[in-house]
Scaffold this active site. Structure first.
Site, PDB file in Angstrom:
ATOM      1  N   LYS A 113       0.785  -1.175   0.129  1.00 26.16           N
ATOM      2  CA  LYS A 113       0.144   0.093  -0.066  1.00 26.16           C
ATOM      3  C   LYS A 113       0.682   1.218   0.045  1.00 26.16           C
ATOM      4  O   LYS A 113       0.583   2.239  -0.621  1.00 26.16           O
ATOM      5  CB  LYS A 113      -1.107   0.069   1.316  1.00 26.16           C
ATOM      6  CG  LYS A 113      -2.088  -1.103   1.190  1.00 26.16           C
ATOM      7  CD  LYS A 113      -3.321  -0.697   1.694  1.00 26.16           C
ATOM      8  CE  LYS A 113      -4.361  -1.688   1.450  1.00 26.16           C
ATOM      9  NZ  LYS A 113      -5.426  -1.908   2.092  1.00 26.16           N
ATOM     10  N   LYS A 194      -5.828 -11.391  -5.948  1.00 29.65           N
ATOM     11  CA  LYS A 194      -6.777 -11.490  -4.983  1.00 29.65           C
ATOM     12  C   LYS A 194      -7.878 -10.566  -5.258  1.00 29.65           C
ATOM     13  O   LYS A 194      -7.731  -9.501  -5.731  1.00 29.65           O
ATOM     14  CB  LYS A 194      -6.365 -11.527  -3.744  1.00 29.65           C
ATOM     15  CG  LYS A 194      -6.378 -10.042  -2.865  1.00 29.65           C
ATOM     16  CD  LYS A 194      -6.443  -9.988  -1.489  1.00 29.65           C
ATOM     17  CE  LYS A 194      -6.687  -8.565  -0.886  1.00 29.65           C
ATOM     18  NZ  LYS A 194      -7.486  -8.672   0.157  1.00 29.65           N
ATOM     19  N   LYS A 197     -11.365  -5.109  -2.754  1.00 28.59           N
ATOM     20  CA  LYS A 197     -12.370  -4.008  -2.831  1.00 28.59           C
ATOM     21  C   LYS A 197     -11.947  -3.100  -3.927  1.00 28.59           C
ATOM     22  O   LYS A 197     -12.446  -2.284  -4.626  1.00 28.59           O
ATOM     23  CB  LYS A 197     -12.483  -3.526  -1.594  1.00 28.59           C
ATOM     24  CG  LYS A 197     -13.804  -4.380  -0.557  1.00 28.59           C
ATOM     25  CD  LYS A 197     -13.692  -3.541   0.886  1.00 28.59           C
ATOM     26  CE  LYS A 197     -14.164  -4.342   1.907  1.00 28.59           C
ATOM     27  NZ  LYS A 197     -13.556  -3.930   3.022  1.00 28.59           N
TER      28      LYS A 197
HETATM   29  P1  ATP Z   1      -9.209  -4.899   0.058  1.00 29.93           P
HETATM   30  O1  ATP Z   1      -9.886  -5.991  -0.868  1.00 29.93           O
HETATM   31  O2  ATP Z   1      -9.223  -3.638  -0.740  1.00 29.93           O
HETATM   32  O3  ATP Z   1      -7.548  -5.375  -0.150  1.00 29.93           O
HETATM   33  P2  ATP Z   1     -10.053  -6.200   2.029  1.00 29.93           P
HETATM   34  O4  ATP Z   1     -11.280  -6.636   1.473  1.00 29.93           O
HETATM   35  O5  ATP Z   1      -8.761  -6.843   2.226  1.00 29.93           O
HETATM   36  O6  ATP Z   1      -9.593  -4.799   1.431  1.00 29.93           O
HETATM   37  P3  ATP Z   1     -11.245  -5.765   4.489  1.00 29.93           P
HETATM   38  O7  ATP Z   1     -12.588  -5.479   4.716  1.00 29.93           O
HETATM   39  O8  ATP Z   1     -10.496  -5.442   5.707  1.00 29.93           O
HETATM   40  O9  ATP Z   1     -10.380  -5.355   3.290  1.00 29.93           O
HETATM   41  O10 ATP Z   1     -11.084  -7.314   4.797  1.00 29.93           O
HETATM   42  C1  ATP Z   1     -11.930  -8.234   5.272  1.00 29.93           C
HETATM   43  C2  ATP Z   1     -11.740  -9.670   5.295  1.00 29.93           C
HETATM   44  O11 ATP Z   1     -11.798 -10.262   4.189  1.00 29.93           O
HETATM   45  C3  ATP Z   1     -10.392 -10.074   5.778  1.00 29.93           C
HETATM   46  O12 ATP Z   1     -10.312 -10.981   6.983  1.00 29.93           O
HETATM   47  C4  ATP Z   1      -9.439 -10.485   4.636  1.00 29.93           C
HETATM   48  O13 ATP Z   1      -8.525 -11.487   5.082  1.00 29.93           O
HETATM   49  C5  ATP Z   1     -10.629 -11.052   3.819  1.00 29.93           C
HETATM   50  N1  ATP Z   1     -10.230 -10.984   2.607  1.00 29.93           N
HETATM   51  C6  ATP Z   1     -10.166 -10.002   1.700  1.00 29.93           C
HETATM   52  N2  ATP Z   1     -10.058 -10.232   0.462  1.00 29.93           N
HETATM   53  C7  ATP Z   1     -10.053 -11.581   0.433  1.00 29.93           C
HETATM   54  C8  ATP Z   1     -10.080 -12.791  -0.727  1.00 29.93           C
HETATM   55  N3  ATP Z   1      -9.861 -12.182  -1.821  1.00 29.93           N
HETATM   56  N4  ATP Z   1     -10.153 -13.857  -0.313  1.00 29.93           N
HETATM   57  C9  ATP Z   1     -10.309 -14.339   0.893  1.00 29.93           C
HETATM   58  N5  ATP Z   1     -10.378 -13.434   1.907  1.00 29.93           N
HETATM   59  C10 ATP Z   1     -10.421 -12.028   1.624  1.00 29.93           C
END
Ligand code: ATP
Ligand code: LTN
Length: 328
Positions: A113, A194, A197
């Site tokens: 980041k 991955k 968001k």
């Molecule tokens: P960004 O996707 O922008 O990196 P984020 O989705 O990781 O943000 P959070 O809302 O903090 O941000 O994530 C919430 C939860 O979702 C965390 O436990 C994270 O590990 C899980 N997570 C995020 N992306 C994935 C994915 N692609 N597959 C499985 N788990 C995920």
């Protein structure tokens, strides 16, 4: 005997996608009968990158409604908003002074980041310490998260162990709980990265609030390969393997069962079935979400949750201060 405890938090930084749902929320729902469960909205974490003050509180409310719509049971969970509990930030400061700059600067998420925007805040660096305080404040045993957060939970363990050694037993040592299937749901367009968001191309991301047609189109448009067999092979067939993983989580079938079921089918036929099971589950969530968002349920749940969470975190904060020698 007291039940073991689990906790997780999600950031209110946009609509959650099926990766978040599978990595964190679905696991919490699975374990809520077995464990004493805590789930919160990590709004203090969200401001490590710029947020629009005009929309932040509606994003928080939407996430809370989604928690409940996904099956988080308010009778089995302590549900709260992180910023309403001042002890998280207080504890975080005490922990920061027991964490090394080197540890934080080595975190993969920080490195990624901070490279994206060189004008980053110090909050982006200290973010994992706040996460450690979220966990350590409640003597949490297990932390259900996606694979990307494993390193942060491991840091929380290191900080807790160091503190216990230095000042005497204060914290329970937490463990990450990573789902076997779906630890990392991949982007549908670029299945080597991955699902995220913050992805620029939303065609690769299935949001929990997407309508049926959008979900169908995204899945039908997922990148695959030219081999034409439905077989799990992450290296050589990342797109199909990702769809198999998604199908697995939404049907509880094994890889072998899925490969057998679609033996001789083409990719279009398989994708259609994946879309059906995803739409089926998400539609039910959306119906509940719309009812909850327009009711007073969220406030009731929060009022109960914040009281319990503040009381527990306060006790831990006071104990930490005592151990560290604060007081008159
Ligand atoms: P960004 O996707 O922008 O990196 P984020 O989705 O990781 O943000 P959070 O809302 O903090 O941000 O994530 C919430 C939860 O979702 C965390 O436990 C994270 O590990 C899980 N997570 C995020 N992306 C994935 C994915 N692609 N597959 C499985 N788990 C995920
Ligand atoms: N850092 C996590 C969100 C988060 C969290 C937590 C998860 C904040 N505090 C405590 C589990 C436990 C993320 O970005 N996904």
């Amino acid at each position: 005997m007291n039940k073991k405890k689990i906790l997780t938090g999600l950031q209110p930084t946009g609509t959650i996608h099926i990766g978040n749902y599978i990595g964190a929320i679905k696991q919490m729902v699975k374990y809520q009968d077995e464990f004493d469960s805590y789930i919160f909205v990590a709004d203090l974490h969200a401001i490590t990158v710029p947020q629009d003050p005009k929309t932040l509180s509606s994003k928080v409310k939407s996430l809370l409604a989604l928690y409940l719509a996904c099956g988080i049971d308010p009778n089995k969970n302590t549900i709260f908003i992180q910023s309403e509990n001042e002890y998280h930030a207080n504890i975080s400061w005490l922990l920061e002074c027991n964490t090394y700059y080197g540890e934080l600067s080595r975190m993969t998420q920080f490195k990624d980041k901070s490279l994206k925007n060189i004008n980053f805040t110090s909050g982006l660096l200290t973010y994992p310490v706040l996460m450690a305080s979220d966990i350590l404040a409640y003597d949490i045993n297990y932390v259900p998260v996606g694979g990307d957060q494993k390193q942060h939970v491991e840091l929380a363990r290191d900080i807790a162990e160091r503190f216990n050694k230095k000042y005497g037993l204060t914290f329970t040592i937490p463990e990450p709980l990573i789902p076997e299937e779906g630890a990392k749901i991949m982007d549908l367009i670029d299945p080597t990265k991955k699902m995220s968001k913050s992805s620029e191309n939303q065609k690769g991301v299935i949001n929990l609030l997407d309508d049926k047609e959008t979900i169908r189109k995204k899945i039908m448009g997922a990148t695959t390969d030219s081999d034409m067999t439905i077989k799990y092979d992450k290296e050589n067939k990342p797109g199909i393997s990702n769809l198999i993983n998604i199908y697995k989580v939404f049907t509880n079938k094994t890889t072998e069962e899925i490969e057998q079921e679609f033996k001789g089918s083409n990719y279009g036929e398989f994708k259609k079935e994946v879309a059906e099971v995803v739409i089926n589950e998400i539609t039910k969530i959306q119906e509940k979400y719309n009812q909850i968002l327009n009711s007073d349920e969220i406030d009731k749940v929060l009022n109960k949750g914040i009281e319990k969470s503040r009381q527990e975190a306060k006790e831990k904060y006071e104990l930490m201060k005592k151990r560290m020698g604060f007081g008159r």
